[in-house]
Design an enzyme around this catalytic site. Structure first.
Site, PDB file in Angstrom:
ATOM      1  N   ARG A 167       0.847  -1.198   0.000  1.00 60.60           N
ATOM      2  CA  ARG A 167       0.000   0.000   0.000  1.00 60.60           C
ATOM      3  C   ARG A 167       0.883   1.249   0.000  1.00 60.60           C
ATOM      4  O   ARG A 167       1.554   1.547   0.993  1.00 60.60           O
ATOM      5  CB  ARG A 167      -0.931   0.036   1.217  1.00 60.60           C
ATOM      6  N   ASP A 449      -3.593   3.077  14.267  1.00 58.88           N
ATOM      7  CA  ASP A 449      -2.792   3.660  13.197  1.00 58.88           C
ATOM      8  C   ASP A 449      -3.340   5.048  12.902  1.00 58.88           C
ATOM      9  O   ASP A 449      -4.148   5.583  13.668  1.00 58.88           O
ATOM     10  CB  ASP A 449      -2.747   2.752  11.971  1.00 58.88           C
TER      11      ASP A 449
END
Length: 537
Positions: A167, A449
């Protein structure tokens, strides 16, 4: 300063050892070509985001696009068939690109591993370039690691390694250590370009391919930009078009209205959509932060059974299966709790229930953030999904209207002082870690996160701006938020969090009801640059 030897390209970060192999003249020329070709479009699309928000702020409604109705109504088109290594994706593990994590994730028993340069990585220069070294070694199955105590980590030899996906960072990010013709390089192009250049042929030789997760998009035109980049990148390296596959995270409220169109734009390269649930909640708050009708309760109360979240999930599954691609479930943020068997069991029960809900809804796979959760997720998917995927579960019963996606009423949800404190605590601890180079942080027995930290600071902005009241009647004023910010900061040891004062400054700037930055990562990013290239902050 590292001399790039590529005209127009400057490297402002320090380069050591094998990092120079990643930043080879050939690789940098490839990245620079992509940046020069596509950065103008990227900037135009970011400007379009701003214009769209201003329209929403002025009262424009969100709905499915009339200009692309023909794509949605055409029931005959399909995306590409699943690529090698992406047919069965029942459990995907995600995590940052540090060497030990990469080895453990590939060994975890999950079907795939999303190596993350985005929300679970702090974009320090070292993290990014060493992450690319780790990707290179992982693709070639040569990656090993020994910690300070001498414990060695290496890949399992039984052939049951997870398929690797990468990603890159989202369109909004720029790479401050790399200048192309005097401007910062697109972070998306930088991350993608280096990985693809060094590994595209090697991934095919290893039996899979250059596979990606694509984050934070807000429109099908942003997907079209990725597709154009994929085509040029493949042509440049003489790799057949369609070799790349990209799974798009539907993690913005605007993208939720354009799922068909996003798959269509990427159709030869599409490997489906994913319910990026935490960023999705963040996006809903962000896009309607001016509107008191969209005030959400404590983050813990906003579950997947909330009407707007359930509607988005059902629409995603229906859309993906109609088009013959994977409908991936969301992240289980829980992590094992040591030294408290009862609390640990309760956390694992939540994971199991979440994964059972996803597979029974029709998802083809799910996400976990910790290797210990792989077994639980596998058990639920193995029990309820005997085939490699559930493309046959068409969900033709599902009818989702714009009003469903925008119905943010949360039954029984309340705002509490505990919720205010939790948001501030999570935001502070996460930002302090991020500024210190760590983007994936266990906090309060959850793996946090950037997405979950974004929810925290966005809710605080929303509550203060609209003078929301807690369940006991307390008005959340800027002064109330500032007091709790100080109290929560005082609970933390500054020796353990050397960037805490900076985190307090940034967090405080988002809690007055006035200033709101698009992303925490862009708000804080230049501080990472200054810390790396100048005196410590």
């Amino acid at each position: 300063m590292f001399q790039s030897k590529v005209p127009g390209v400057q490297i402002l970060g320090k380069v050591f050892g094998q990092q120079s192999e990643i930043l080879s003249p050939e690789a940098l020329s490839f990245v620079a070509k992509l940046h020069r070709l596509f950065n103008p479009t990227r900037k135009q699309l970011l400007q379009a985001r701003e214009e769209r928000y201003r329209a929403i702020q002025a009262g424009a409604s969100l709905d499915f696009l009339p200009e692309t109705e023909h794509i949605r109504n055409d029931l005959t088109w399909r995306a590409a068939r699943p690529a090698p290594g992406l047919i069965d994706r029942r459990v995907e593990i995600t995590g940052p690109v540090d060497r030990k994590m990469v080895i453990n994730a590939l060994n975890s028993g999950a079907r795939t591993f999303m190596a993350d340069f985005e929300d679970s990585s702090s974009p320090t220069w070292f993290n990014l370039i060493d992450g690319q070294i780790n990707m290179r070694d992982a693709v070639r199955r040569t990656i090993t690691f020994a910690n300070a105590q001498g414990k060695e980590y290496k890949l399992r030899q039984d052939g049951k390694l997870a398929t690797l996906l990468v990603r890159p960072r989202g369109w909004h990010m720029e790479e401050g250590h790399v200048l192309v013709d005097g401007e910062r390089c697109s972070a998306s192009i930088f991350d993608f370009g280096l990985y693809f250049f060094h590994n595209a042929r090697a991934t095919v030789a290893a039996g899979f391919g250059p596979y990606f997760y694509l984050p934070k998009m807000e429109s099908y035109l942003e997907a079209r930009l990725w597709n154009d980049i994929f085509n040029v990148a493949q042509d440049e390296l003489d790799i057949p078009r369609g070799t790349i596959r990209g799974t798009v995270l539907i993690e913005t409220i605007l993208a939720a209205f354009q799922m068909d169109e996003i798959i269509y734009e990427l159709r030869d390269h599409s490997s489906g959509l994913n319910c990026g649930r935490w960023d999705y909640i963040f996006s809903v708050i962000k896009k309607f932060r001016h509107d008191p009708r969209f005030i959400l309760p404590d983050r813990s109360a906003v579950t997947m059974s909330s009407h707007f979240m359930d509607s988005y999930v059902r629409l995603l599954i229906k859309t993906c299966h109609l088009r013959g691609v994977h409908a991936m479930g969301g992240m289980a943020a829980q992590i094992p709790i040591k030294n408290d068997a009862k609390a640990n069991q309760a956390a694992m029960d939540k994971v199991r229930a979440d994964k059972r809900r996803e597979v029974l809804a029709g998802h083809d796979g799910t996400w976990v953030a910790h290797p210990a959760l792989v077994t639980i997720a596998l058990e639920e998917f193995d029990k309820n999904m005997p085939s490699a995927n559930q493309f046959h579960v068409r969900r033709e019963d599902v009818v989702v209207k714009a009003a469903d996606l925008l119905n943010t009423n949360v039954a029984g949800g309340k705002i509490t002082e505990a919720g205010v404190r939790d948001n501030i605590s999570v935001g502070l601890i996460y930002m302090a870690n991020w500024l210190n180079g760590s983007g994936c942080v266990p906090i309060h027995n959850l793996m946090e996160d950037a997405a979950t930290a974004e929810i925290s600071r966005s809710q605080l902005y929303q509550w203060v701006r609209h003078a929301a009241r807690t369940a006991d009647g307390t008005v959340i004023t800027p002064e109330f938020a500032a007091r709790i910010l100080k109290e929560e900061a005082d609970k933390l040891d500054r020796k353990s969090y050397p960037t805490l004062d900076l985190a307090v400054k940034y967090m405080g700037s988002q809690m007055t009801g006035d200033r709101y930055d698009d992303f925490l990562t862009t708000l804080c990013y230049d501080s990472i640059i200054k810390t790396e290239n100048g005196p410590k902050l």
